[in-house]
Write a protein that holds these residues in place. Structure first.
Motif, PDB file in Angstrom:
ATOM      1  N   ILE A 271     -22.913  26.778  11.903  1.00  0.00           N
ATOM      2  CA  ILE A 271     -23.240  27.010  13.318  1.00  0.00           C
ATOM      3  C   ILE A 271     -22.081  27.759  13.972  1.00  0.00           C
ATOM      4  O   ILE A 271     -20.959  27.257  14.048  1.00  0.00           O
ATOM      5  N   GLY A 272     -22.361  28.948  14.445  1.00  0.00           N
ATOM      6  CA  GLY A 272     -21.350  29.742  15.129  1.00  0.00           C
ATOM      7  C   GLY A 272     -21.388  29.461  16.617  1.00  0.00           C
ATOM      8  O   GLY A 272     -22.449  29.416  17.230  1.00  0.00           O
ATOM      9  N   LEU A 273     -20.221  29.256  17.183  1.00  0.00           N
ATOM     10  CA  LEU A 273     -20.117  29.075  18.632  1.00  0.00           C
ATOM     11  C   LEU A 273     -19.971  30.446  19.272  1.00  0.00           C
ATOM     12  O   LEU A 273     -18.956  31.121  19.086  1.00  0.00           O
ATOM     13  N   LEU A 274     -21.004  30.844  19.988  1.00  0.00           N
ATOM     14  CA  LEU A 274     -20.996  32.164  20.626  1.00  0.00           C
ATOM     15  C   LEU A 274     -20.260  32.131  21.950  1.00  0.00           C
ATOM     16  O   LEU A 274     -20.202  31.095  22.572  1.00  0.00           O
TER      17      LEU A 274
ATOM     18  N   GLY B 278     -17.528  33.995  21.004  1.00  0.00           N
ATOM     19  CA  GLY B 278     -16.245  34.309  20.369  1.00  0.00           C
ATOM     20  C   GLY B 278     -16.223  34.344  18.860  1.00  0.00           C
ATOM     21  O   GLY B 278     -15.402  35.040  18.269  1.00  0.00           O
ATOM     22  N   SER B 279     -17.125  33.590  18.197  1.00  0.00           N
ATOM     23  CA  SER B 279     -17.048  33.503  16.739  1.00  0.00           C
ATOM     24  C   SER B 279     -17.887  34.557  16.029  1.00  0.00           C
ATOM     25  O   SER B 279     -17.970  34.526  14.798  1.00  0.00           O
ATOM     26  N   PHE B 280     -18.528  35.469  16.752  1.00  0.00           N
ATOM     27  CA  PHE B 280     -19.559  36.283  16.087  1.00  0.00           C
ATOM     28  C   PHE B 280     -19.044  37.134  14.936  1.00  0.00           C
ATOM     29  O   PHE B 280     -19.691  37.212  13.893  1.00  0.00           O
ATOM     30  N   LEU B 281     -17.887  37.741  15.068  1.00  0.00           N
ATOM     31  CA  LEU B 281     -17.374  38.562  13.962  1.00  0.00           C
ATOM     32  C   LEU B 281     -16.829  37.688  12.846  1.00  0.00           C
ATOM     33  O   LEU B 281     -17.055  37.954  11.665  1.00  0.00           O
ATOM     34  N   PHE B 282     -16.101  36.653  13.227  1.00  0.00           N
ATOM     35  CA  PHE B 282     -15.522  35.738  12.242  1.00  0.00           C
ATOM     36  C   PHE B 282     -16.618  35.084  11.414  1.00  0.00           C
ATOM     37  O   PHE B 282     -16.550  35.056  10.176  1.00  0.00           O
ATOM     38  N   LEU B 283     -17.650  34.579  12.071  1.00  0.00           N
ATOM     39  CA  LEU B 283     -18.752  33.950  11.355  1.00  0.00           C
ATOM     40  C   LEU B 283     -19.408  34.948  10.403  1.00  0.00           C
ATOM     41  O   LEU B 283     -19.680  34.633   9.249  1.00  0.00           O
ATOM     42  N   ALA B 284     -19.640  36.158  10.880  1.00  0.00           N
ATOM     43  CA  ALA B 284     -20.294  37.169  10.040  1.00  0.00           C
ATOM     44  C   ALA B 284     -19.458  37.464   8.799  1.00  0.00           C
ATOM     45  O   ALA B 284     -19.999  37.643   7.705  1.00  0.00           O
ATOM     46  N   ASP B 285     -18.143  37.498   8.944  1.00  0.00           N
ATOM     47  CA  ASP B 285     -17.278  37.770   7.791  1.00  0.00           C
ATOM     48  C   ASP B 285     -17.164  36.554   6.880  1.00  0.00           C
ATOM     49  O   ASP B 285     -17.172  36.695   5.658  1.00  0.00           O
ATOM     50  N   VAL B 286     -17.062  35.360   7.458  1.00  0.00           N
ATOM     51  CA  VAL B 286     -16.941  34.149   6.628  1.00  0.00           C
ATOM     52  C   VAL B 286     -18.195  33.960   5.778  1.00  0.00           C
ATOM     53  O   VAL B 286     -18.097  33.741   4.562  1.00  0.00           O
ATOM     54  N   VAL B 287     -19.377  34.043   6.382  1.00  0.00           N
ATOM     55  CA  VAL B 287     -20.587  33.753   5.583  1.00  0.00           C
ATOM     56  C   VAL B 287     -20.778  34.778   4.461  1.00  0.00           C
ATOM     57  O   VAL B 287     -21.330  34.439   3.411  1.00  0.00           O
ATOM     58  N   ARG B 288     -20.297  35.995   4.666  1.00  0.00           N
ATOM     59  CA  ARG B 288     -20.412  36.986   3.585  1.00  0.00           C
ATOM     60  C   ARG B 288     -19.481  36.687   2.430  1.00  0.00           C
ATOM     61  O   ARG B 288     -19.574  37.300   1.370  1.00  0.00           O
ATOM     62  N   ASN B 289     -18.543  35.746   2.640  1.00  0.00           N
ATOM     63  CA  ASN B 289     -17.634  35.345   1.578  1.00  0.00           C
ATOM     64  C   ASN B 289     -17.977  33.981   1.006  1.00  0.00           C
ATOM     65  O   ASN B 289     -17.192  33.414   0.253  1.00  0.00           O
ATOM     66  N   LEU B 290     -19.126  33.436   1.362  1.00  0.00           N
ATOM     67  CA  LEU B 290     -19.555  32.150   0.809  1.00  0.00           C
ATOM     68  C   LEU B 290     -20.410  32.383  -0.432  1.00  0.00           C
ATOM     69  O   LEU B 290     -21.242  33.289  -0.449  1.00  0.00           O
ATOM     70  N   THR B 291     -20.172  31.562  -1.428  1.00  0.00           N
ATOM     71  CA  THR B 291     -20.922  31.696  -2.681  1.00  0.00           C
ATOM     72  C   THR B 291     -21.883  30.517  -2.828  1.00  0.00           C
ATOM     73  O   THR B 291     -22.024  29.933  -3.882  1.00  0.00           O
ATOM     74  N   LEU B 292     -22.522  30.160  -1.734  1.00  0.00           N
ATOM     75  CA  LEU B 292     -23.462  29.040  -1.657  1.00  0.00           C
ATOM     76  C   LEU B 292     -24.676  29.502  -0.861  1.00  0.00           C
ATOM     77  O   LEU B 292     -24.537  30.375  -0.011  1.00  0.00           O
ATOM     78  N   PRO B 293     -25.827  28.845  -1.060  1.00  0.00           N
ATOM     79  CA  PRO B 293     -26.912  29.104  -0.115  1.00  0.00           C
ATOM     80  C   PRO B 293     -26.596  28.394   1.202  1.00  0.00           C
ATOM     81  O   PRO B 293     -26.197  27.233   1.188  1.00  0.00           O
ATOM     82  N   VAL B 294     -26.710  29.083   2.308  1.00  0.00           N
ATOM     83  CA  VAL B 294     -26.463  28.456   3.612  1.00  0.00           C
ATOM     84  C   VAL B 294     -27.525  28.922   4.610  1.00  0.00           C
ATOM     85  O   VAL B 294     -28.211  29.922   4.382  1.00  0.00           O
ATOM     86  N   HIS B 295     -27.658  28.188   5.678  1.00  0.00           N
ATOM     87  CA  HIS B 295     -28.421  28.639   6.834  1.00  0.00           C
ATOM     88  C   HIS B 295     -27.432  28.915   7.954  1.00  0.00           C
ATOM     89  O   HIS B 295     -26.354  28.316   7.991  1.00  0.00           O
TER      90      HIS B 295
ATOM     91  N   ASP C 224     -26.956  29.270  12.191  1.00  0.00           N
ATOM     92  CA  ASP C 224     -27.498  29.087  13.536  1.00  0.00           C
ATOM     93  C   ASP C 224     -26.354  29.269  14.529  1.00  0.00           C
ATOM     94  O   ASP C 224     -25.205  29.471  14.127  1.00  0.00           O
ATOM     95  N   PHE C 225     -26.689  29.188  15.799  1.00  0.00           N
ATOM     96  CA  PHE C 225     -25.675  29.443  16.821  1.00  0.00           C
ATOM     97  C   PHE C 225     -25.791  28.430  17.943  1.00  0.00           C
ATOM     98  O   PHE C 225     -26.843  27.833  18.151  1.00  0.00           O
ATOM     99  N   MET C 226     -24.704  28.235  18.652  1.00  0.00           N
ATOM    100  CA  MET C 226     -24.773  27.530  19.927  1.00  0.00           C
ATOM    101  C   MET C 226     -23.848  28.235  20.904  1.00  0.00           C
ATOM    102  O   MET C 226     -22.909  28.936  20.515  1.00  0.00           O
ATOM    103  N   VAL C 227     -24.160  28.066  22.163  1.00  0.00           N
ATOM    104  CA  VAL C 227     -23.349  28.679  23.208  1.00  0.00           C
ATOM    105  C   VAL C 227     -22.843  27.584  24.127  1.00  0.00           C
ATOM    106  O   VAL C 227     -23.637  26.810  24.678  1.00  0.00           O
ATOM    107  N   ALA C 228     -21.544  27.480  24.241  1.00  0.00           N
ATOM    108  CA  ALA C 228     -20.940  26.553  25.187  1.00  0.00           C
ATOM    109  C   ALA C 228     -20.013  27.367  26.066  1.00  0.00           C
ATOM    110  O   ALA C 228     -19.438  28.356  25.622  1.00  0.00           O
TER     111      ALA C 228
END
Ligand code: IMP
Ligand code: MG
Length: 181
Positions: A48-51, A53-70, A72-76
């Motif tokens: 879950i990415g906290l929008l 601020g995390s949008f670029l970081f999340l996009a880069d992190v998930v592309r480096n995961l070697t697992l199936p993941v889902h 989602d996002f939340m905004v606070a």
């Protein structure tokens, strides 16, 4: 990168680059390996990415995961256009996914006072998540921030940082590097 040579700054000034693109991408690859090793495919990890601020970081992190993941996002929201945390955390958008029984990785841009995470982590747990871990790009390591953060990209200096998702009054989010104002 100097102020005058970066057209992305639109004439606004930064005082210095704190983490350049290469440092960030190197650290993101390490985090990807560490996070991948901490979960099993059967965990059905929900990132879950906290929008925003995390949008670029999340996009880069998930592309480096070697697992199936889902994903989602939340905004606070806790900051207006200021540079000091108000400590007042409002939820503007909730994850669409059912959190019951899920292992959740909450991805945050920066831990400052810690107020945002202290509010959100128990909230996710209260919705029945099986586990909640936090991965933050930056952590200022202030005494008030007692929330447990399992993965930290960089221990950040206690100055106002922008770029790679972080903004000041919505400027600078798109920079591929992190700078202090
Ligand atoms: P906290 O609740 O005080 O930990 O603040 C967390 C939120 O404040 C982060 O998600 C950021 O959006 C924002 N924030 C805190 N420090 C900075 C900074 O240095 N630059 C940009 N945003 C910041
Ligand atoms: Mg922000």
């Amino acid at each position: 990168m100097t102020n005058s040579s970066d057209a992305r700054l639109g004439g606004r000034r930064i005082s210095s680059v704190v983490y350049d693109e290469e440092q960030i991408q190197g650290r993101v690859r390490e985090l990807g390996r560490e996070i991948s090793a901490a979960y099993d495919a059967s965990d059905r990890l929900l990132v879950i990415g906290l929008l925003k601020g995390s949008f670029l970081f999340l996009a880069d992190v998930v592309r480096n995961l070697t697992l199936p993941v889902h994903v989602d996002f939340m905004v606070a929201s806790s900051y207006g256009d200021g540079v000091v945390s108000s400590g007042d955390v409002r939820l503007l958008y909730e994850p669409a996914a059912d959190l019951a029984g899920r292992r959740v990785l909450l991805v945050e841009d920066i831990v400052d006072s810690g107020a945002t995470l202290e509010h959100l982590v128990p909230m996710i747990a209260a919705r029945g998540a099986k586990s909640v871990d936090v991965c933050a790009l930056l952590h200022k390591k202030l005494p008030s921030a007692t929330v447990e953060v399992r993965w930290v990209g960089f221990d950040a200096p206690n100055s106002f940082l922008v770029g790679y998702g972080l903004d000041h009054a919505e400027d600078f989010r798109h920079l591929p590097y992190i700078a202090s104002l």
